[in-house]
Design a protein around this motif. Structure first.
Motif, short mmCIF file in Angstrom:
data_model
loop_
_atom_site.label_atom_id
_atom_site.label_comp_id
_atom_site.label_asym_id
_atom_site.label_seq_id
_atom_site.Cartn_x
_atom_site.Cartn_y
_atom_site.Cartn_z
N ALA A 138 -3.95 19.22 3.54
CA ALA A 138 -3.50 18.25 2.55
C ALA A 138 -4.63 17.27 2.27
CB ALA A 138 -2.26 17.50 3.04
N ARG A 139 -4.53 16.57 1.12
CA ARG A 139 -5.43 15.46 0.80
C ARG A 139 -4.58 14.31 0.30
NH1 ARG A 139 -9.09 15.42 -3.06
NH2 ARG A 139 -7.97 16.94 -4.36
N LEU A 140 -4.83 13.11 0.83
CA LEU A 140 -4.08 11.92 0.46
C LEU A 140 -5.05 10.76 0.28
CD1 LEU A 140 -2.47 13.34 3.20
CD2 LEU A 140 -0.63 12.10 2.05
N ARG A 141 -4.69 9.82 -0.59
CA ARG A 141 -5.56 8.67 -0.87
C ARG A 141 -4.77 7.38 -0.64
NH1 ARG A 141 -7.98 9.56 -6.22
NH2 ARG A 141 -9.47 10.77 -4.99
N ALA A 142 -5.44 6.38 -0.06
CA ALA A 142 -4.84 5.06 0.12
C ALA A 142 -4.95 4.28 -1.19
CB ALA A 142 -5.53 4.31 1.24
N VAL A 143 -3.83 3.80 -1.69
CA VAL A 143 -3.77 3.06 -2.96
C VAL A 143 -3.06 1.73 -2.71
CG1 VAL A 143 -2.95 3.09 -5.35
CG2 VAL A 143 -3.73 5.22 -4.28
N GLY A 144 -3.59 0.64 -3.27
CA GLY A 144 -2.95 -0.66 -3.15
C GLY A 144 -3.21 -1.36 -1.84
N GLY A 145 -4.10 -0.83 -1.03
CA GLY A 145 -4.42 -1.44 0.26
C GLY A 145 -4.78 -0.38 1.27
N ALA A 146 -5.35 -0.83 2.38
CA ALA A 146 -5.69 0.09 3.46
C ALA A 146 -4.42 0.54 4.18
CB ALA A 146 -6.65 -0.58 4.44
N ALA A 150 0.84 -1.20 0.00
CA ALA A 150 0.00 0.00 0.00
C ALA A 150 0.87 1.25 0.00
CB ALA A 150 -0.92 0.00 1.22
N HIS A 151 0.30 2.34 -0.47
CA HIS A 151 0.99 3.62 -0.37
C HIS A 151 -0.04 4.73 -0.28
CE1 HIS A 151 0.47 3.10 -4.79
NE2 HIS A 151 0.24 4.40 -4.77
N LEU A 152 0.43 5.88 0.17
CA LEU A 152 -0.39 7.09 0.19
C LEU A 152 -0.07 7.91 -1.04
CD1 LEU A 152 -0.17 8.23 3.94
CD2 LEU A 152 -2.19 7.33 2.76
N LEU A 153 -1.08 8.26 -1.78
CA LEU A 153 -0.92 9.13 -2.94
C LEU A 153 -1.26 10.55 -2.52
CD1 LEU A 153 -0.57 9.65 -6.01
CD2 LEU A 153 -3.01 9.10 -6.25
N LEU A 188 1.03 25.23 14.66
CA LEU A 188 1.55 25.19 13.29
C LEU A 188 1.78 23.79 12.75
CD1 LEU A 188 4.24 28.03 13.07
CD2 LEU A 188 2.34 27.67 11.50
N PHE A 189 2.42 22.94 13.56
CA PHE A 189 2.94 21.68 13.05
C PHE A 189 2.16 20.48 13.59
CE2 PHE A 189 6.53 24.59 12.74
CZ PHE A 189 6.97 24.35 11.45
N ALA A 190 1.90 19.54 12.68
CA ALA A 190 1.34 18.25 13.06
C ALA A 190 2.02 17.17 12.23
CB ALA A 190 -0.17 18.22 12.86
N TYR A 191 1.89 15.92 12.69
CA TYR A 191 2.60 14.80 12.07
C TYR A 191 1.63 13.68 11.76
CZ TYR A 191 6.45 17.60 13.39
OH TYR A 191 7.30 18.68 13.48
N LEU A 192 1.68 13.24 10.50
CA LEU A 192 0.86 12.13 10.03
C LEU A 192 1.75 10.91 9.93
CD1 LEU A 192 -1.98 11.32 8.92
CD2 LEU A 192 -1.02 11.74 6.64
N ALA A 193 1.59 9.98 10.87
CA ALA A 193 2.39 8.76 10.90
C ALA A 193 1.58 7.60 10.34
CB ALA A 193 2.83 8.45 12.32
N VAL A 194 2.26 6.63 9.73
CA VAL A 194 1.62 5.42 9.22
C VAL A 194 2.30 4.21 9.86
CG1 VAL A 194 1.01 6.53 7.06
CG2 VAL A 194 3.13 5.24 7.20
N ALA A 195 1.54 3.14 10.02
CA ALA A 195 2.09 1.94 10.65
C ALA A 195 3.29 1.44 9.86
CB ALA A 195 1.01 0.86 10.72
N GLY A 196 4.40 1.24 10.56
CA GLY A 196 5.63 0.77 9.93
C GLY A 196 6.51 1.87 9.38
N GLY A 197 5.98 3.11 9.31
CA GLY A 197 6.75 4.22 8.78
C GLY A 197 6.61 4.35 7.28
N ILE A 198 7.13 5.44 6.76
CA ILE A 198 7.11 5.72 5.32
C ILE A 198 8.43 5.24 4.73
CG2 ILE A 198 7.01 7.53 3.57
CD1 ILE A 198 5.20 9.08 5.56
#
Length: 338
Positions: free
Chosen positions: A64-72, A4-7, A114-124
């Protein structure tokens, strides 16, 4: 590894990837970069089961806007309170959630901070540069090809979205009204006593000349002593408060230069750097002096707080469970019943 990836569909110009920082290169003139708010990065990572310094998306005021592609994708947002929604359904920050394949995550600018962080399981999972994925824009290192994120970028996700249940943390305080604590020096003796006293007593505001390299302040100029405003260049740290010829203080931040030739009247303690980082242009701050021993104690408390984040996690009702709970058809016994 997940496929999976974030687009990235849309993002602001200062959106980039940051991890714990690039260590060991200051002698070559390269600062460590890393997050402007280390506690917020650690919180976002804790929510998705990551180590505190794994790479995440750093958002700076713009949405921002991001979409999940190839899996959740399992993700979490922490830091300044950005608005968050999935396909139009409003959700909260500081808890983890699953972004289904094909769904769009929308983030809107925060009410404060100002700042926030969008983390994903396992990291980018993008290639590193000199041992780090942290974007250092002036050095064109880290991130994706040494630049900020832009529409069309794909961010590979390193773990399955199903690895963890939904978890939550209390929102992180911004403490905007509390004074920023500093240790005087290392060149406080370059300023007259009344100039140091004025620096500590005066209110300042963050100017529009503020970025990841440094925050220049507006307010009463600090008067230099007889030795002027030039020194033999020496080392700086994140939090160094330089006073150039204008007398207007500059607080050096994550992407600072590693040496500087202006005297440093004070140093913001490491525990309060995130509070400086979350100040917007036009917002006020004031300073309060502490001893080195007190600063060390506060640094240890901050480290313990960050290390203890996983123990503060609590279970929350998942998005799917909330949708199931909203289906009351099973309770209907008669279409005409009140």
């Amino acid at each position: 590894m997940s496929h999976a990836h974030l687009l990235v569909l849309e993002c602001g110009p200062a959106t980039g990837l940051q991890d714990g920082g690039r260590l060991g290169y200051q002698r070559q003139g390269l600062s460590g970069s890393g997050p402007m708010d280390r506690l917020a990065l650690a919180a976002a990572n804790a929510l998705v089961g990551n180590a505190p310094g794994l790479a995440a998306v750093e958002l700076a005021l713009s949405g921002a806007r991001l979409r999940a592609v190839g899996g959740a994708v399992r993700l979490a947002l922490a830091g300044a309170p950005f608005g968050l929604s999935i396909d139009g359904e409003t959700l909260g920050d500081h808890h983890s959630l699953c972004l289904p394949e094909g769904a769009t995550l929308a983030l809107t600018p925060p009410r404060q901070g100002l700042f926030a962080y969008l983390a994903v399981a396992g990291g980018i999972d993008v290639p590193d540069s000199l041992g780090s994925r942290a974007l250092h824009l002036r050095a064109a290192l880290g991130g994706i090809d040494g630049r900020a994120l832009r529409a069309g970028d794909r961010l590979p996700v390193a773990a399955s979205a199903d690895a963890l249940p939904d978890r939550a943390l209390d929102p992180l305080p911004l403490d905007a009204e509390e004074p920023v604590r500093v240790v005087l020096g290392p060149q406080a003796d370059h300023f007259p006593d009344d100039a140091v006293a004025s620096f500590l007593a005066a209110p300042y505001t963050v100017s529009n000349r503020a970025d990841r390299m440094g925050y220049q302040l507006d307010g009463p100029p600090v008067r230099h002593g007889d030795r002027g405003f030039n020194i033999v260049s020496d080392a700086t740290v994140a939090g160094s408060v330089q006073v150039p010829g204008s007398g207007l203080p500059i607080i050096l931040m994550a992407d600072r230069q590693t040496t500087g030739g202006y005297p440093k009247i004070a140093t913001v303690i490491s525990a309060d750097l995130r509070r400086v980082a979350q100040r917007r242009p036009g917002e006020r701050l004031r300073f309060a002096p502490v001893t080195v021993d007190h600063a060390v104690g506060l640094a240890r408390e901050a480290a313990a707080l960050k290390a203890g984040l996983p123990g503060q996690l609590r279970s929350v009702v998942s998005r799917d469970e909330r949708l199931m709970a909203a289906n009351l058809a099973g309770n209907a016994v008669d279409a005409l019943a009140p």
